[in-house]
Design a protein around this motif. Structure first.
Motif, mmCIF file in Angstrom:
data_model
loop_
_atom_site.group_PDB
_atom_site.id
_atom_site.type_symbol
_atom_site.label_atom_id
_atom_site.label_comp_id
_atom_site.label_asym_id
_atom_site.label_seq_id
_atom_site.Cartn_x
_atom_site.Cartn_y
_atom_site.Cartn_z
ATOM 1 N N PRO B 63 115.360 32.197 137.593
ATOM 2 C CA PRO B 63 115.507 32.289 139.060
ATOM 3 C C PRO B 63 116.780 31.613 139.545
ATOM 4 O O PRO B 63 117.421 32.105 140.472
ATOM 5 C CB PRO B 63 114.260 31.577 139.575
ATOM 6 N N SER B 64 117.150 30.508 138.918
ATOM 7 C CA SER B 64 118.346 29.808 139.375
ATOM 8 C C SER B 64 119.583 30.677 139.153
ATOM 9 O O SER B 64 120.482 30.732 140.003
ATOM 10 C CB SER B 64 118.487 28.478 138.633
ATOM 11 N N GLU B 65 119.586 31.419 138.022
ATOM 12 C CA GLU B 65 120.731 32.305 137.754
ATOM 13 C C GLU B 65 120.766 33.459 138.754
ATOM 14 O O GLU B 65 121.823 33.864 139.244
ATOM 15 C CB GLU B 65 120.637 32.858 136.324
ATOM 16 N N ILE B 66 119.547 33.993 139.043
ATOM 17 C CA ILE B 66 119.470 35.073 140.020
ATOM 18 C C ILE B 66 119.955 34.576 141.375
ATOM 19 O O ILE B 66 120.701 35.267 142.078
ATOM 20 C CB ILE B 66 118.023 35.608 140.112
ATOM 21 N N GLY B 67 119.553 33.357 141.735
ATOM 22 C CA GLY B 67 119.977 32.779 143.011
ATOM 23 C C GLY B 67 121.489 32.654 143.076
ATOM 24 O O GLY B 67 122.110 32.992 144.087
ATOM 25 N N HIS B 68 122.066 32.223 141.971
ATOM 26 C CA HIS B 68 123.515 32.072 141.920
ATOM 27 C C HIS B 68 124.192 33.430 142.120
ATOM 28 O O HIS B 68 125.141 33.573 142.890
ATOM 29 C CB HIS B 68 123.897 31.468 140.565
ATOM 30 N N ARG B 69 123.646 34.436 141.411
ATOM 31 C CA ARG B 69 124.196 35.790 141.489
ATOM 32 C C ARG B 69 124.035 36.363 142.909
ATOM 33 O O ARG B 69 124.933 37.027 143.428
ATOM 34 C CB ARG B 69 123.454 36.665 140.466
ATOM 35 N N LEU B 70 122.869 36.071 143.496
ATOM 36 C CA LEU B 70 122.599 36.539 144.862
ATOM 37 C C LEU B 70 123.640 35.967 145.814
ATOM 38 O O LEU B 70 124.184 36.671 146.666
ATOM 39 C CB LEU B 70 121.187 36.107 145.295
ATOM 40 N N PHE B 71 123.941 34.689 145.618
ATOM 41 C CA PHE B 71 124.939 34.050 146.470
ATOM 42 C C PHE B 71 126.288 34.734 146.300
ATOM 43 O O PHE B 71 126.983 35.034 147.267
ATOM 44 C CB PHE B 71 125.031 32.561 146.114
ATOM 45 N N GLN B 72 126.642 35.041 145.031
ATOM 46 C CA GLN B 72 127.908 35.749 144.753
ATOM 47 C C GLN B 72 127.952 37.090 145.478
ATOM 48 O O GLN B 72 128.932 37.428 146.135
ATOM 49 C CB GLN B 72 128.013 36.028 143.252
ATOM 50 N N LEU B 73 126.848 37.840 145.333
ATOM 51 C CA LEU B 73 126.821 39.200 145.900
ATOM 52 C C LEU B 73 126.874 39.163 147.424
ATOM 53 O O LEU B 73 127.544 39.976 148.051
ATOM 54 C CB LEU B 73 125.551 39.939 145.455
ATOM 55 N N LEU B 74 126.138 38.204 147.991
ATOM 56 C CA LEU B 74 126.058 38.173 149.451
ATOM 57 C C LEU B 74 127.287 37.529 150.083
ATOM 58 O O LEU B 74 127.532 37.705 151.268
ATOM 59 C CB LEU B 74 124.788 37.440 149.906
ATOM 60 N N SER B 75 128.064 36.783 149.278
ATOM 61 C CA SER B 75 129.248 36.168 149.863
ATOM 62 C C SER B 75 130.328 37.227 150.111
ATOM 63 O O SER B 75 131.217 37.020 150.929
ATOM 64 C CB SER B 75 129.792 35.057 148.955
ATOM 65 N N ASP B 76 130.238 38.364 149.451
ATOM 66 C CA ASP B 76 131.190 39.446 149.712
ATOM 67 C C ASP B 76 130.453 40.781 149.566
ATOM 68 O O ASP B 76 130.648 41.506 148.589
ATOM 69 C CB ASP B 76 132.381 39.373 148.740
ATOM 70 N N PRO B 77 129.572 41.112 150.515
ATOM 71 C CA PRO B 77 128.701 42.280 150.311
ATOM 72 C C PRO B 77 129.386 43.621 150.568
ATOM 73 O O PRO B 77 128.867 44.649 150.181
ATOM 74 C CB PRO B 77 127.573 42.050 151.325
ATOM 75 N N PHE B 78 130.554 43.603 151.215
ATOM 76 C CA PHE B 78 131.096 44.891 151.663
ATOM 77 C C PHE B 78 132.425 45.265 150.998
ATOM 78 O O PHE B 78 133.192 46.016 151.544
ATOM 79 C CB PHE B 78 131.267 44.888 153.188
ATOM 80 N N TYR B 79 132.671 44.714 149.792
ATOM 81 C CA TYR B 79 133.950 45.063 149.148
ATOM 82 C C TYR B 79 133.878 46.455 148.537
ATOM 83 O O TYR B 79 132.805 46.962 148.218
ATOM 84 C CB TYR B 79 134.308 44.028 148.065
ATOM 85 N N ILE B 80 135.025 47.086 148.416
ATOM 86 C CA ILE B 80 135.104 48.377 147.720
ATOM 87 C C ILE B 80 136.245 48.281 146.720
ATOM 88 O O ILE B 80 137.413 48.145 147.099
ATOM 89 C CB ILE B 80 135.368 49.539 148.705
ATOM 90 N N ARG B 81 135.883 48.290 145.420
ATOM 91 C CA ARG B 81 136.917 48.297 144.378
ATOM 92 C C ARG B 81 136.720 49.541 143.545
ATOM 93 O O ARG B 81 136.189 49.487 142.452
ATOM 94 C CB ARG B 81 136.825 47.051 143.495
ATOM 95 N N GLY B 82 137.013 50.665 144.112
ATOM 96 C CA GLY B 82 136.843 51.911 143.376
ATOM 97 C C GLY B 82 135.439 52.449 143.547
ATOM 98 O O GLY B 82 134.544 51.754 144.044
ATOM 99 N N PRO B 83 135.223 53.700 143.162
ATOM 100 C CA PRO B 83 133.950 54.387 143.422
ATOM 101 C C PRO B 83 132.767 53.762 142.694
ATOM 102 O O PRO B 83 131.632 53.890 143.152
ATOM 103 C CB PRO B 83 134.210 55.813 142.933
#
Lengths: 277, 283
Positions: B63-83
């Motif tokens: 869970p701690s790893e998932i939490g860390h990953r969640l924080f990563q994903l939510l800190s930049d949720p709207f990026y677009i780097r290719g399709p």
């Protein structure tokens, strides 16, 4: 004698194998208050619905103001047994809806003002913004009455409008309706099985036998002087004779007279009696 | 009768259950996945990368790893780097867009049609067999037909949402309209209210709670189906993203996607719940 405002001419209601009522004739004169009294199952509500234009007879016609009734009309308002208010609208909006149906050109403000006046007339000035679920049974029926009178119909049709109410409320509303009908000079037709209600309100009381093959067995003329007041009604001379006559009919004769009418019975002119003298 | 429970006590218990669950999860994975794999040639392991170094097993994330990953994903949720590399917010937005489009078109057709069916017993009886046959069909079964006829994967996904959300709205609207109380219709008739005034001022508000219930069921089904539909058609959307992370063996991302799908579904249901409250009436 002028022609009656509403003239019921030989109407019947038949189902395959069952004749609820047949060849019923009566008239309601302009400005007259007529009550129809009888037991359940004699087709009272059907007759009222036919007068309202909500139902059609299997045979015969009903004329209103000389024209055949072919559907509902704003000229003939109905006060329903179960108030029939729209529960999603406030008291004021319920009345305004009816007014809006009659006066298509009125704007919201004008409808609201007229609805308020109509509700104030029945003593509901403080409950304008309440939904029906927040009102007592008597208040709901008051809104129903205000709605019916607001469209200023020529005739008021009432289907046991007070039967679900307690005695005290019923008395108050009977006098209310009596006053409003008299003020507006309206013609009124009411179904009831409350004998006192009929004596208080009606000029003539039609007594119906039990169904099937129900018919208007006799027409009782109410000769007690008007205006009648509930508090003193039972002290008036003639009241007890009148009441006893109708009670006797409801208890025994509605049953014994049912079925095939006697040979001298003329469906167009049922016998008239005035027990109060 | 049970006594009513206070809100904060229930909330407290919810947090305790969550803490126990996450704690047990975290503890059960303690020490796992580190050097526990079979011995392997280090050079071969270096060639294959980290996954192979731990014995070819992808460890279940804590869970701690998932939490860390969640924080990563939510800190930049709207990026677009290719399709093939877009933020999780973008993916959810794609899915929501398809659901709202398909659901919206379905509502535009189902509510008026349901109205007509509810008013006409003849049409009701005539259309009922078709509805009864088509309703139980899994919406995904329509996908090949949609792909064949529409020939556009994204529009096909919208069509699948449309076809799955139309039935509850159609049936509920028809039922709600046909169940409008006779006495209200009689009031309208004695007032000579006319067809349109009766439809909009009497029947619609009377049937609105039933219609809203149908819409609530529909949007729930639509949100269930969009994930599966996007797994099939690919390209964009949270369903595609889940499948992509499965191919990447990013188990943490899959757990996050499950959480996001649940939260968005909850939000959609709450939104329609609020609407239902607004049109509810009480006798």
């Amino acid at each position: 004698m002028s022609k009656p405002y509403v003239s019921v001419e030989g109407i019947s209601r038949k189902f395959p194998g069952l004749t609820v009522f047949d060849n019923v004739w009566f008239g309601v004169n302009r400005g007259e208050f007529v009550c129809l009294v009888g037991h359940s199952g004699c087709g009272k509500t059907t007759i009222l619905n036919i007068l309202a234009g909500l139902d059609a007879p299997s045979g015969g016609v009903v004329l209103a103001d000389g024209r055949e009734i072919s559907g509902p009309s704003l000229e003939r308002a109905v006060i329903f047994q179960g108030h029939a208010l729209m529960p999603w609208l406030t008291a004021e909006q319920n009345v305004a809806f009816a007014l809006g149906c009659k006066h298509k050109g009125w704007d919201a403000g004008r409808l609201r003002d007229a609805a308020r006046r109509a509700l104030e007339k029945v003593g509901l000035g403080a409950a304008l913004a309440k939904k029906p679920s927040e009102l007592s049974g008597g208040m709901k029926q008051r809104v129903g009455i205000a709605r019916a009178f607001a469209v200023e119909p020529k005739m008021m049709l009432m289907d046991e409008p007070f039967s679900a109410l307690d005695a005290l409320t019923r008395g108050a509303l009977q006098e209310e309706v009596s006053r409003l009908v008299t003020e507006a000079g309206q013609t009124a037709f009411m179904i009831t099985h409350d004998v006192d209600e009929a004596i208080l309100l009606a000029d003539r009381i039609l007594l119906m036998t039990n169904g099937p093959m129900a018919r208007v067995a006799e027409v009782v003329i109410n000769t007690l002087p008007k205006p009648r007041v509930r508090a003193t009604l039972h002290h008036q001379p003639g009241y007890h004779e009148l009441r006893d006559h109708i009670m006797d009919f409801l208890i025994t004769r509605s049953r014994t007279l049912a079925g095939i009418p006697p040979g001298d019975y003329d469906p167009r002119h049922p016998p008239e009696v005035s027990p109060a003298g | 009768m049970q006594k009513p429970v206070s809100a904060w006590r229930a909330t407290l218990l919810s947090f305790i259950i969550l803490a126990v669950f996450l704690g047990a999860w975290e503890l059960s994975l303690q020490g796992a996945g580190q050097g526990a794999g079979p011995a392997m040639d280090p050079e071969y392991a270096a060639l294959l990368g980290q996954a192979a170094a731990s014995g070819g097993q992808t460890p279940m994330p804590k869970p701690s790893e998932i939490g860390h990953r969640l924080f990563q994903l939510l800190s930049d949720p709207f990026y677009i780097r290719g399709p093939n590399d877009q933020g999780i917010g973008i993916q959810v937005a794609y899915s929501l867009g398809r659901v709202l489009l398909g659901f919206g078109i379905a509502a535009l057709i189902a509510i008026p049609l349901g109205f007509v069916i509810g008013m006409s017993p003849l049409l009701n009886a005539a259309l009922n067999p078709f509805i009864q046959v088509l309703r139980p069909v899994s919406p995904l079964a329509w996908m090949p037909l949609a792909l064949f006829t529409i020939q556009d994967s994204s529009i096909s996904a919208v069509f699948v949402i449309f076809i799955c959300s139309i039935w509850p709205m159609l049936l509920n609207t028809a039922f709600g309209v046909s169940a409008v109380r006779r006495e209200w219709l009689n009031v309208a008739r004695t007032l000579e209210a006319g067809t349109w005034r009766t439809a909009f001022r009497v029947i619609l508000p009377a049937a609105a709670p039933t219609i809203l219930t149908g819409m609530r069921i529909s949007i729930g089904i639509a949100w269930l189906v969009i994930v599966a539909a996007e797994m099939l058609v690919g390209g964009t959307g949270i369903g595609y993203w889940v499948w992509n992370q499965w191919n990447n063996l990013s188990i943490a991302d899959i757990c996050i996607a499950i959480l996001m799908i649940g939260l968005v579904g909850l939000a959609l249901d709450r939104l329609l719940g609020l609407l239902a409250r607004a049109v509810a009436w009480q006798e």
